[in-house]
Design a protein around this motif. Sequence first.
Motif: not given
Length: 348
Positions: A119-123, A140-146, A157-160, A301-310
């Motif tokens: 449902x979403x991608x993480x990189x 057209x898929x949500x993604x988030x960058x660490x 969208x990122x978290x850094x 950071x992993x917890x937060x990225x999962x919160x945002x993606x999910x």
Amino acid sequence: MNLKQLSELLGLSQTTVSRALNGYPEVNEATRERVLQAVKETGYRPNKAAQRLATGKAGSIGLVMPTAPDHYSDVHFGEFLTGLGEEAVRHDFHFVIMPADPNDEVGALRRLAISGNVDALFVAYMRGHDPRLPMLKSLSMPFLVHGRSFGSEPDYPYLDIDNEAAFYDAARLLLQLGHTRFALLNGPGHLDFAIRRKNGLVAALSERGLSLPEDCMSHTSMTDELGQSAMERFLQMPEPPTAILCSSTVLALGAIRAVNQAGLKLGEDISLIAHDDVLPHLKPENFSVPLTTTRSSLRAAGVRIAQRLIGTVKQDGPFPEQELWKTELIVRASTGPVPRQAQNVGGV
């Protein structure tokens, strides 16, 4: 227990139970709470295939894992995944990990996105001018960058963490202690965090009219062996550095081994600051000389990225598009005044 049995137990239709479990807004809060309580009491687990048919959602986060015979595994990424998994478990989400040749990450991400399995991608491991970003933004898929991509427009969208500020502040501390001869033990030079940490150090030095020569920098995978060999090289210089910045406590572990083997005292003959990702098996306060560090938890950071993606997949938002975390500078015994014999020697 299956969905039919759960619905019979509650006296609700299977459709209502399914919609309550999947967050549909037309189910009132009292019914949703009743269903969730029954799930907790009975141990019911939704059938993923049926759930996917009902909702169009796979309940999965996708990530590509570069792998090759000469590709280093990374303890830092393992700690990050632990945080990501910790939050995914709370929401009954899965990971879909696609191994890929390091030279085919763009293609692997595209194949994963169109597979229907996520449902979403993480990189992660962002590079300067990262070639994955244009492809990700076309989906057209949500993604988030660490991390971020140095030199690219920050329109994703990122978290850094603020890597540049972290090493700027660390260098300022060492400059205030009188140090002028610096060296940098850094991660691979093409990665964004390494670029920004180097820039932070260089900016602090330039304010004092100092520079960082190329032979006072090491850009490698972050292992203790490579940290040791780089530090041995620095110590063999005609005028060795007295101040060391390390991009990881893993690199610092090897660097300190080299310092000890050279008969030098950490915090007296040479000062060292490392970035601390809060790795549970490598705590800076437990080193023989406790390490001064810039600290930010990879697990958090992993917890937060999962919160945002999910949360994005489940439409639980809103969430910030971009987050930049400040690091914490923690002073311990590995930093001290410049040694007397180095005070009158010209800086780099």
